[in-house]
Write a protein that holds these residues in place. Structure first.
Motif, PDB file in Angstrom:
ATOM      1  N   ASP A 188      66.437  74.598 -38.480  1.00 43.72           N
ATOM      2  CA  ASP A 188      65.179  75.016 -37.856  1.00 43.72           C
ATOM      3  C   ASP A 188      64.058  74.994 -38.891  1.00 43.72           C
ATOM      4  OD1 ASP A 188      63.178  76.017 -36.363  1.00 43.72           O
ATOM      5  OD2 ASP A 188      64.051  78.015 -36.073  1.00 43.72           O
ATOM      6  N   GLY A 189      63.291  73.921 -38.889  1.00 42.69           N
ATOM      7  CA  GLY A 189      62.202  73.822 -39.853  1.00 42.69           C
ATOM      8  C   GLY A 189      60.941  74.525 -39.372  1.00 42.69           C
ATOM      9  N   GLU A 190      60.978  75.097 -38.178  1.00 42.48           N
ATOM     10  CA  GLU A 190      59.722  75.574 -37.580  1.00 42.48           C
ATOM     11  C   GLU A 190      59.743  77.032 -37.147  1.00 42.48           C
ATOM     12  OE1 GLU A 190      58.302  72.858 -34.593  1.00 42.48           O
ATOM     13  OE2 GLU A 190      59.325  71.199 -35.580  1.00 42.48           O
ATOM     14  N   CYS A 191      60.635  77.837 -37.696  1.00 41.70           N
ATOM     15  CA  CYS A 191      60.707  79.246 -37.288  1.00 41.70           C
ATOM     16  C   CYS A 191      60.663  79.363 -35.759  1.00 41.70           C
ATOM     17  CB  CYS A 191      59.571  80.059 -37.915  1.00 41.70           C
ATOM     18  SG  CYS A 191      59.676  80.184 -39.698  1.00 41.70           S
ATOM     19  N   SER A 192      61.593  78.712 -35.095  1.00 41.22           N
ATOM     20  CA  SER A 192      61.555  78.642 -33.625  1.00 41.22           C
ATOM     21  C   SER A 192      61.751  79.991 -32.953  1.00 41.22           C
ATOM     22  CB  SER A 192      62.622  77.664 -33.128  1.00 41.22           C
ATOM     23  OG  SER A 192      62.393  76.401 -33.698  1.00 41.22           O
ATOM     24  N   PHE A 193      62.181  81.003 -33.725  1.00 38.44           N
ATOM     25  CA  PHE A 193      62.306  82.340 -33.134  1.00 38.44           C
ATOM     26  C   PHE A 193      60.943  82.873 -32.696  1.00 38.44           C
ATOM     27  CE2 PHE A 193      62.358  82.622 -37.790  1.00 38.44           C
ATOM     28  CZ  PHE A 193      61.210  83.385 -38.040  1.00 38.44           C
ATOM     29  N   THR A 194      59.861  82.279 -33.201  1.00 40.91           N
ATOM     30  CA  THR A 194      58.518  82.732 -32.807  1.00 40.91           C
ATOM     31  C   THR A 194      58.168  82.272 -31.388  1.00 40.91           C
ATOM     32  OG1 THR A 194      57.538  80.747 -33.773  1.00 40.91           O
ATOM     33  CG2 THR A 194      57.604  82.707 -35.174  1.00 40.91           C
ATOM     34  N   THR A 195      58.996  81.394 -30.797  1.00 42.66           N
ATOM     35  CA  THR A 195      58.658  80.851 -29.481  1.00 42.66           C
ATOM     36  C   THR A 195      59.349  81.598 -28.332  1.00 42.66           C
ATOM     37  OG1 THR A 195      60.485  79.249 -29.464  1.00 42.66           O
ATOM     38  CG2 THR A 195      58.429  78.526 -30.498  1.00 42.66           C
ATOM     39  N   LEU A 196      60.146  82.633 -28.662  1.00 39.45           N
ATOM     40  CA  LEU A 196      60.872  83.337 -27.584  1.00 39.45           C
ATOM     41  C   LEU A 196      59.904  84.113 -26.692  1.00 39.45           C
ATOM     42  CD1 LEU A 196      64.073  84.757 -29.343  1.00 39.45           C
ATOM     43  CD2 LEU A 196      63.644  82.509 -28.343  1.00 39.45           C
ATOM     44  N   LEU A 217      67.506  87.683 -47.766  1.00 40.78           N
ATOM     45  CA  LEU A 217      68.012  88.194 -46.488  1.00 40.78           C
ATOM     46  C   LEU A 217      66.953  89.090 -45.856  1.00 40.78           C
ATOM     47  CD1 LEU A 217      71.547  89.478 -47.631  1.00 40.78           C
ATOM     48  CD2 LEU A 217      71.062  87.309 -46.492  1.00 40.78           C
ATOM     49  N   VAL A 218      66.761  88.954 -44.558  1.00 38.51           N
ATOM     50  CA  VAL A 218      65.881  89.880 -43.828  1.00 38.51           C
ATOM     51  C   VAL A 218      66.543  90.140 -42.480  1.00 38.51           C
ATOM     52  CG1 VAL A 218      63.605  90.228 -42.766  1.00 38.51           C
ATOM     53  CG2 VAL A 218      63.766  88.913 -44.890  1.00 38.51           C
ATOM     54  N   SER A 219      66.492  91.369 -42.008  1.00 33.87           N
ATOM     55  CA  SER A 219      67.032  91.640 -40.679  1.00 33.87           C
ATOM     56  C   SER A 219      66.254  92.763 -40.025  1.00 33.87           C
ATOM     57  CB  SER A 219      68.517  92.018 -40.767  1.00 33.87           C
ATOM     58  OG  SER A 219      68.675  93.180 -41.537  1.00 33.87           O
ATOM     59  N   GLY A 220      66.289  92.809 -38.696  1.00 40.68           N
ATOM     60  CA  GLY A 220      65.597  93.852 -37.959  1.00 40.68           C
ATOM     61  C   GLY A 220      65.322  93.390 -36.548  1.00 40.68           C
ATOM     62  N   ASN A 221      64.614  94.243 -35.794  1.00 46.65           N
ATOM     63  CA  ASN A 221      64.204  93.812 -34.456  1.00 46.65           C
ATOM     64  C   ASN A 221      63.146  92.720 -34.632  1.00 46.65           C
ATOM     65  OD1 ASN A 221      62.300  94.704 -31.719  1.00 46.65           O
ATOM     66  ND2 ASN A 221      64.463  94.244 -31.502  1.00 46.65           N
ATOM     67  N   LEU A 222      63.234  91.682 -33.821  1.00 41.99           N
ATOM     68  CA  LEU A 222      62.463  90.463 -34.089  1.00 41.99           C
ATOM     69  C   LEU A 222      60.950  90.685 -34.280  1.00 41.99           C
ATOM     70  CD1 LEU A 222      62.480  87.471 -34.602  1.00 41.99           C
ATOM     71  CD2 LEU A 222      62.710  87.064 -32.147  1.00 41.99           C
ATOM     72  N   PRO A 223      60.272  91.392 -33.371  1.00 39.66           N
ATOM     73  CA  PRO A 223      58.824  91.544 -33.587  1.00 39.66           C
ATOM     74  C   PRO A 223      58.500  92.291 -34.886  1.00 39.66           C
ATOM     75  CG  PRO A 223      59.434  92.200 -31.362  1.00 39.66           C
ATOM     76  CD  PRO A 223      60.718  92.003 -32.104  1.00 39.66           C
ATOM     77  N   ALA A 224      59.407  93.173 -35.327  1.00 34.32           N
ATOM     78  CA  ALA A 224      59.147  93.972 -36.529  1.00 34.32           C
ATOM     79  C   ALA A 224      59.252  93.136 -37.808  1.00 34.32           C
ATOM     80  CB  ALA A 224      60.114  95.157 -36.594  1.00 34.32           C
ATOM     81  N   VAL A 225      60.075  92.075 -37.795  1.00 39.64           N
ATOM     82  CA  VAL A 225      60.317  91.335 -39.050  1.00 39.64           C
ATOM     83  C   VAL A 225      59.884  89.869 -38.994  1.00 39.64           C
ATOM     84  CG1 VAL A 225      62.214  92.840 -39.795  1.00 39.64           C
ATOM     85  CG2 VAL A 225      62.733  90.818 -38.403  1.00 39.64           C
ATOM     86  N   GLU A 227      57.008  88.294 -38.890  1.00 40.56           N
ATOM     87  CA  GLU A 227      55.968  87.855 -39.840  1.00 40.56           C
ATOM     88  C   GLU A 227      56.489  87.866 -41.273  1.00 40.56           C
ATOM     89  OE1 GLU A 227      52.219  89.798 -39.283  1.00 40.56           O
ATOM     90  OE2 GLU A 227      52.077  88.981 -37.232  1.00 40.56           O
ATOM     91  N   GLU A 228      57.300  88.877 -41.590  1.00 41.99           N
ATOM     92  CA  GLU A 228      57.855  88.951 -42.942  1.00 41.99           C
ATOM     93  C   GLU A 228      58.717  87.715 -43.231  1.00 41.99           C
ATOM     94  OE1 GLU A 228      60.419  92.306 -43.603  1.00 41.99           O
ATOM     95  OE2 GLU A 228      60.975  91.606 -45.616  1.00 41.99           O
ATOM     96  N   ILE A 229      59.551  87.341 -42.262  1.00 40.02           N
ATOM     97  CA  ILE A 229      60.412  86.158 -42.463  1.00 40.02           C
ATOM     98  C   ILE A 229      59.546  84.926 -42.689  1.00 40.02           C
ATOM     99  CG2 ILE A 229      62.082  84.603 -41.367  1.00 40.02           C
ATOM    100  CD1 ILE A 229      63.245  87.070 -39.912  1.00 40.02           C
ATOM    101  N   GLN A 230      58.529  84.749 -41.850  1.00 43.28           N
ATOM    102  CA  GLN A 230      57.676  83.562 -41.992  1.00 43.28           C
ATOM    103  C   GLN A 230      56.987  83.547 -43.352  1.00 43.28           C
ATOM    104  OE1 GLN A 230      55.315  82.675 -38.264  1.00 43.28           O
ATOM    105  NE2 GLN A 230      56.343  84.563 -37.653  1.00 43.28           N
ATOM    106  N   ARG A 231      56.573  84.724 -43.805  1.00 46.04           N
ATOM    107  CA  ARG A 231      55.858  84.803 -45.093  1.00 46.04           C
ATOM    108  C   ARG A 231      56.789  84.496 -46.267  1.00 46.04           C
ATOM    109  NH1 ARG A 231      55.765  88.874 -48.295  1.00 46.04           N
ATOM    110  NH2 ARG A 231      56.359  90.375 -46.704  1.00 46.04           N
ATOM    111  N   VAL A 232      57.942  85.168 -46.327  1.00 44.00           N
ATOM    112  CA  VAL A 232      58.824  84.950 -47.486  1.00 44.00           C
ATOM    113  C   VAL A 232      59.389  83.530 -47.477  1.00 44.00           C
ATOM    114  CG1 VAL A 232      59.453  87.376 -47.857  1.00 44.00           C
ATOM    115  CG2 VAL A 232      60.892  85.985 -46.395  1.00 44.00           C
ATOM    116  N   ARG A 233      59.601  82.994 -46.280  1.00 39.41           N
ATOM    117  CA  ARG A 233      60.111  81.618 -46.170  1.00 39.41           C
ATOM    118  C   ARG A 233      59.075  80.635 -46.732  1.00 39.41           C
ATOM    119  NH1 ARG A 233      60.352  77.169 -42.987  1.00 39.41           N
ATOM    120  NH2 ARG A 233      62.422  76.425 -42.396  1.00 39.41           N
TER     121      ARG A 233
END
Ligand SMILES: C[S@@+](CC[C@H](N)C(=O)[O-])C[C@H]1O[C@@H](n2cnc3c(N)ncnc32)[C@H](O)[C@@H]1O
Length: 265
Positions: A188-196, A217-225, A227-233
């Motif tokens: 997944d080159g496009e952070c497709s979790f943002t499209t749910l 590693l990052v984990s949590g409820n999706l809306p909470a994390v 942006e953090e995942i997209q930023r660190v990635r």
């Protein structure tokens, strides 16, 4: 007969090599690796490093096969992949003809496990089936990024007696199939979790560069994390020049209040 052994090497940490993989590496006459060029500059070096570490002073030959360019913008995705596979097969066949004598064994080091989103086994099987090729092959399994993701987060991929869907970012963007509540997403080159449509219904357990010194590693409820995942990635990709990440999306149990305890089972 020429022999080819396809060895799963895990995802970068030499300690992930199985005893079988080490034995097969020591018995190989030549190592072959596809060079993916600028797409993944560190990956070829990691394979060479692995050989040096496992083989020590034992002399070994390392031959790179130039990976043909793939048309990533093609509208016909399946057609573009077929063309790319055919060109890879030609290059590998030519390399085997020039580098592997009768009675000798070549090893191909495959990232993670060869059975998971990797075309080497299919490619070699096609070559071995060609009339007059005289090629036998064997597969040595390796630790995949999927297993490492689960281990690092300390989770099971499925719930009790449940199933798990392993899929790609491209397919996730097309929609989650009915009944799929535990979904591992790769490629997944496009952070497709943002499209749910309902991100709050999912926990995510995300990992990048698993098994390497750059692991995140990052984990949590999706809306909470999210942006953090997209930023660190994005930061890591900028710094290192490449990124490989994988994640589990887990539908939150009905009635559970979303909190920061993802994937609790
Ligand atoms: C071409 S597939 C190869 C998978 C590999 N055969 C395996 O068993 O893990 C590449 C994808 O695997 C995942 N991946 C591979 N290595 C990874 C790593 N070290 N950390 C996170 N994800 C990884 C990513 O989703 C990446 O896009």
């Amino acid at each position: 007969v020429r022999r080819l052994v396809i060895i799963g090497i895990g995802t970068g940490d030499p300690e992930q090599l199985t005893g079988q993989a080490v034995q097969a590496m020591r018995a190989a006459d030549v190592f072959l690796a596809f060079d993916k060029g600028e797409h993944a500059p560190g990956l070829l070096r990691l394979r060479e490093h692995l050989c040096e570490r496992v083989l020590g002073d034992q002399p070994h030959r390392f031959v790179t096969v130039q990976d043909p360019e793939r048309d990533r913008g093609a509208t016909d995705y399946g057609g573009a992949v077929d063309t790319w596979h055919a060109r890879r097969a030609e290059r590998l066949a030519a390399t085997l003809d020039s580098e592997l004598a009768d009675g000798k064994t070549a090893a191909i080091l495959v990232w993670g496990d060869p059975a998971l989103y990797d075309s080497t086994v299919r490619l070699v099987d096609t070559l071995a089936g060609r009339p007059g090729t005289e090629l036998e092959y064997e597969v040595i399994p390796g630790i995949s990024s999927l297993q490492l993701l689960a281990a690092r987060h300390g989770i099971s991929l499925h719930r009790v007696g449940g199933s798990v869907l392993v899929t790609t970012g491209r397919r996730l963007r097309a929609g989650i199939p009915a009944g799929a509540d535990d979904i591992v997403v790769m490629l997944d080159g496009e952070c497709s979790f943002t499209t749910l449509d309902h991100p709050e219904d999912y926990d995510i357990a995300w990992g990048a560069y698993l098994g390497t010194q750059d692991e995140i590693l990052v984990s949590g409820n999706l809306p909470a994390v999210s942006e953090e995942i997209q930023r660190v990635r994005a930061e890591a990709r900028e710094r290192l020049g490449w990124v490989m990440d994988i994640y589990l999306l887990r539908r939150v149990e009905p009635g559970r209040i979303a909190d920061s305890d993802p994937c609790a089972s």
